[in-house]
Motif scaffolding. Sequence first.
Motif, PDB file in Angstrom:
ATOM      1  N   ASP A 135      20.450   7.256   0.953  1.00 35.18           N
ATOM      2  CA  ASP A 135      20.411   6.288   2.055  1.00 35.18           C
ATOM      3  C   ASP A 135      19.036   5.667   2.261  1.00 35.18           C
ATOM      4  O   ASP A 135      18.695   5.242   3.347  1.00 35.18           O
ATOM      5  CB  ASP A 135      20.913   6.949   3.350  1.00 35.18           C
ATOM      6  CG  ASP A 135      20.072   8.155   3.748  1.00 35.18           C
ATOM      7  OD1 ASP A 135      19.260   8.623   2.920  1.00 35.18           O
ATOM      8  OD2 ASP A 135      20.229   8.628   4.888  1.00 35.18           O
ATOM      9  N   GLY A 136      18.227   5.584   1.221  1.00 36.09           N
ATOM     10  CA  GLY A 136      16.902   4.962   1.349  1.00 36.09           C
ATOM     11  C   GLY A 136      15.822   5.842   0.752  1.00 36.09           C
ATOM     12  O   GLY A 136      15.883   6.224  -0.405  1.00 36.09           O
ATOM     13  N   TYR A 137      14.829   6.174   1.561  1.00 41.61           N
ATOM     14  CA  TYR A 137      13.723   7.025   1.139  1.00 41.61           C
ATOM     15  C   TYR A 137      13.590   8.205   2.086  1.00 41.61           C
ATOM     16  O   TYR A 137      13.945   8.117   3.260  1.00 41.61           O
ATOM     17  CB  TYR A 137      12.403   6.233   1.122  1.00 41.61           C
ATOM     18  CG  TYR A 137      12.274   5.335  -0.073  1.00 41.61           C
ATOM     19  CD1 TYR A 137      11.652   5.767  -1.231  1.00 41.61           C
ATOM     20  CD2 TYR A 137      12.790   4.045  -0.047  1.00 41.61           C
ATOM     21  CE1 TYR A 137      11.536   4.953  -2.339  1.00 41.61           C
ATOM     22  CE2 TYR A 137      12.684   3.209  -1.151  1.00 41.61           C
ATOM     23  CZ  TYR A 137      12.048   3.675  -2.292  1.00 41.61           C
ATOM     24  OH  TYR A 137      11.949   2.873  -3.381  1.00 41.61           O
ATOM     25  N   LEU A 143       7.378  11.135  -1.506  1.00 40.75           N
ATOM     26  CA  LEU A 143       8.332  10.175  -0.937  1.00 40.75           C
ATOM     27  C   LEU A 143       9.284   9.805  -2.069  1.00 40.75           C
ATOM     28  O   LEU A 143       8.858   9.278  -3.094  1.00 40.75           O
ATOM     29  CB  LEU A 143       7.595   8.930  -0.431  1.00 40.75           C
ATOM     30  CG  LEU A 143       8.465   7.818   0.151  1.00 40.75           C
ATOM     31  CD1 LEU A 143       9.108   8.258   1.456  1.00 40.75           C
ATOM     32  CD2 LEU A 143       7.624   6.558   0.376  1.00 40.75           C
ATOM     33  N   ASP A 144      10.559  10.129  -1.906  1.00 39.35           N
ATOM     34  CA  ASP A 144      11.529   9.913  -2.973  1.00 39.35           C
ATOM     35  C   ASP A 144      12.694   9.055  -2.517  1.00 39.35           C
ATOM     36  O   ASP A 144      13.083   9.091  -1.347  1.00 39.35           O
ATOM     37  CB  ASP A 144      12.076  11.269  -3.464  1.00 39.35           C
ATOM     38  CG  ASP A 144      11.014  12.076  -4.181  1.00 39.35           C
ATOM     39  OD1 ASP A 144      10.422  11.566  -5.143  1.00 39.35           O
ATOM     40  OD2 ASP A 144      10.767  13.224  -3.771  1.00 39.35           O
ATOM     41  N   LYS A 145      13.252   8.307  -3.478  1.00 35.69           N
ATOM     42  CA  LYS A 145      14.466   7.535  -3.235  1.00 35.69           C
ATOM     43  C   LYS A 145      15.622   8.512  -3.123  1.00 35.69           C
ATOM     44  O   LYS A 145      15.793   9.389  -3.958  1.00 35.69           O
ATOM     45  CB  LYS A 145      14.700   6.572  -4.410  1.00 35.69           C
ATOM     46  CG  LYS A 145      15.894   5.675  -4.234  1.00 35.69           C
ATOM     47  CD  LYS A 145      15.469   4.345  -3.658  1.00 35.69           C
ATOM     48  CE  LYS A 145      16.598   3.341  -3.664  1.00 35.69           C
ATOM     49  NZ  LYS A 145      17.351   3.309  -2.434  1.00 35.69           N
ATOM     50  N   SER A 153       0.831  -1.216   0.000  1.00 38.16           N
ATOM     51  CA  SER A 153       0.000   0.000   0.000  1.00 38.16           C
ATOM     52  C   SER A 153       0.861   1.260   0.000  1.00 38.16           C
ATOM     53  O   SER A 153       0.412   2.317  -0.423  1.00 38.16           O
ATOM     54  CB  SER A 153      -0.962   0.011   1.195  1.00 38.16           C
ATOM     55  OG  SER A 153      -0.273   0.066   2.418  1.00 38.16           O
ATOM     56  N   ARG A 154       2.095   1.124   0.411  1.00 36.69           N
ATOM     57  CA  ARG A 154       2.983   2.288   0.440  1.00 36.69           C
ATOM     58  C   ARG A 154       3.730   2.482  -0.870  1.00 36.69           C
ATOM     59  O   ARG A 154       3.885   3.598  -1.350  1.00 36.69           O
ATOM     60  CB  ARG A 154       3.989   2.135   1.584  1.00 36.69           C
ATOM     61  CG  ARG A 154       4.796   3.388   1.844  1.00 36.69           C
ATOM     62  CD  ARG A 154       5.615   3.264   3.095  1.00 36.69           C
ATOM     63  NE  ARG A 154       6.121   4.571   3.501  1.00 36.69           N
ATOM     64  CZ  ARG A 154       6.968   4.744   4.494  1.00 36.69           C
ATOM     65  NH1 ARG A 154       7.383   3.710   5.193  1.00 36.69           N
ATOM     66  NH2 ARG A 154       7.387   5.953   4.794  1.00 36.69           N
ATOM     67  N   PHE A 155       4.183   1.392  -1.469  1.00 30.91           N
ATOM     68  CA  PHE A 155       5.058   1.494  -2.634  1.00 30.91           C
ATOM     69  C   PHE A 155       4.457   0.970  -3.936  1.00 30.91           C
ATOM     70  O   PHE A 155       4.979   1.243  -5.001  1.00 30.91           O
ATOM     71  CB  PHE A 155       6.379   0.755  -2.369  1.00 30.91           C
ATOM     72  CG  PHE A 155       7.184   1.362  -1.263  1.00 30.91           C
ATOM     73  CD1 PHE A 155       7.902   2.530  -1.477  1.00 30.91           C
ATOM     74  CD2 PHE A 155       7.212   0.783  -0.008  1.00 30.91           C
ATOM     75  CE1 PHE A 155       8.648   3.103  -0.449  1.00 30.91           C
ATOM     76  CE2 PHE A 155       7.959   1.343   1.018  1.00 30.91           C
ATOM     77  CZ  PHE A 155       8.670   2.502   0.796  1.00 30.91           C
ATOM     78  N   LYS A 173      -1.366  -0.568  -3.765  1.00 29.41           N
ATOM     79  CA  LYS A 173      -2.398  -1.520  -3.366  1.00 29.41           C
ATOM     80  C   LYS A 173      -3.276  -0.924  -2.254  1.00 29.41           C
ATOM     81  O   LYS A 173      -2.891   0.036  -1.608  1.00 29.41           O
ATOM     82  CB  LYS A 173      -1.755  -2.822  -2.861  1.00 29.41           C
ATOM     83  CG  LYS A 173      -0.862  -3.500  -3.872  1.00 29.41           C
ATOM     84  CD  LYS A 173      -1.665  -4.149  -4.971  1.00 29.41           C
ATOM     85  CE  LYS A 173      -0.816  -5.092  -5.744  1.00 29.41           C
ATOM     86  NZ  LYS A 173      -0.577  -4.938  -7.068  1.00 29.41           N
ATOM     87  N   PRO A 174      -4.459  -1.508  -2.025  1.00 28.87           N
ATOM     88  CA  PRO A 174      -5.346  -0.989  -0.961  1.00 28.87           C
ATOM     89  C   PRO A 174      -4.685  -1.024   0.413  1.00 28.87           C
ATOM     90  O   PRO A 174      -3.881  -1.897   0.701  1.00 28.87           O
ATOM     91  CB  PRO A 174      -6.545  -1.950  -1.003  1.00 28.87           C
ATOM     92  CG  PRO A 174      -6.523  -2.540  -2.371  1.00 28.87           C
ATOM     93  CD  PRO A 174      -5.070  -2.608  -2.755  1.00 28.87           C
ATOM     94  N   GLY A 175      -5.054  -0.056   1.227  1.00 27.22           N
ATOM     95  CA  GLY A 175      -4.495   0.090   2.567  1.00 27.22           C
ATOM     96  C   GLY A 175      -3.940   1.492   2.697  1.00 27.22           C
ATOM     97  O   GLY A 175      -3.885   2.250   1.734  1.00 27.22           O
ATOM     98  N   SER A 176      -3.531   1.838   3.873  1.00 27.92           N
ATOM     99  CA  SER A 176      -3.019   3.178   4.120  1.00 27.92           C
ATOM    100  C   SER A 176      -1.499   3.185   4.064  1.00 27.92           C
ATOM    101  O   SER A 176      -0.859   2.176   3.780  1.00 27.92           O
ATOM    102  CB  SER A 176      -3.513   3.677   5.489  1.00 27.92           C
ATOM    103  OG  SER A 176      -3.224   5.046   5.636  1.00 27.92           O
ATOM    104  N   ASN A 177      -0.931   4.362   4.321  1.00 32.30           N
ATOM    105  CA  ASN A 177       0.513   4.498   4.383  1.00 32.30           C
ATOM    106  C   ASN A 177       0.836   5.772   5.159  1.00 32.30           C
ATOM    107  O   ASN A 177      -0.016   6.658   5.286  1.00 32.30           O
ATOM    108  CB  ASN A 177       1.126   4.518   2.978  1.00 32.30           C
ATOM    109  CG  ASN A 177       0.558   5.621   2.142  1.00 32.30           C
ATOM    110  OD1 ASN A 177       0.859   6.789   2.351  1.00 32.30           O
ATOM    111  ND2 ASN A 177      -0.304   5.267   1.187  1.00 32.30           N
ATOM    112  N   PRO A 178       2.046   5.868   5.698  1.00 29.77           N
ATOM    113  CA  PRO A 178       2.403   7.040   6.499  1.00 29.77           C
ATOM    114  C   PRO A 178       2.293   8.364   5.735  1.00 29.77           C
ATOM    115  O   PRO A 178       1.929   9.384   6.314  1.00 29.77           O
ATOM    116  CB  PRO A 178       3.855   6.759   6.904  1.00 29.77           C
ATOM    117  CG  PRO A 178       3.964   5.269   6.893  1.00 29.77           C
ATOM    118  CD  PRO A 178       3.093   4.834   5.752  1.00 29.77           C
ATOM    119  N   GLU A 179       2.571   8.344   4.427  1.00 33.58           N
ATOM    120  CA  GLU A 179       2.551   9.592   3.673  1.00 33.58           C
ATOM    121  C   GLU A 179       1.143  10.175   3.555  1.00 33.58           C
ATOM    122  O   GLU A 179       0.947  11.377   3.695  1.00 33.58           O
ATOM    123  CB  GLU A 179       3.175   9.389   2.285  1.00 33.58           C
ATOM    124  CG  GLU A 179       4.670   9.146   2.339  1.00 33.58           C
ATOM    125  CD  GLU A 179       5.059   7.777   2.891  1.00 33.58           C
ATOM    126  OE1 GLU A 179       6.092   7.702   3.572  1.00 33.58           O
ATOM    127  OE2 GLU A 179       4.330   6.776   2.646  1.00 33.58           O
TER     128      GLU A 179
END
Length: 142
Positions: A91-93, A86-88, A38-40, A43-49
């Motif tokens: 050191d990650g995202y 939210l970007d790459k 759901s974040r990346f 898909k259904p569901g929430s995410n922190p952003e």
Amino acid sequence: MSIQKTGSAAWSGGIKDGKGSISTETGALKAYPYGFSSRFEGKPGSNPEELLGAAHAACFTMALSLILGEAKLTADSLETTAKVSLDKVADGYAITAVHLTLKGKVPGTDQATFVELANKAKTGCPVSKVLKAEITLEATLV
């Protein structure tokens, strides 16, 4: 005096196959699902952003209502959308930016004053103050 509100998250499993849930003290969210897909992957569901976006939009809009009142103005309506990026990065995202889009119906003001007051709210709202990301604003008086 400190006002404290609580949000919580639970997680089980690995990063890609795991499952999480998000809850709020008020019960507005109660074990609401979130996860990698759901974040990346959309898909259904929430995410922190999206939760951060909703919190920022709510805080900013409420702050603007206060600032309008201080200017002896009252909104017929204010609608804010917060687009969180939210970007790459190396050191990650990272959450790199938030773009606020505001549409307001405020009798007795003009576009320039509306933008000035909206920018004051953008800078002054508590959620804006906690974010290190670039925060932009597009305000339209309708």
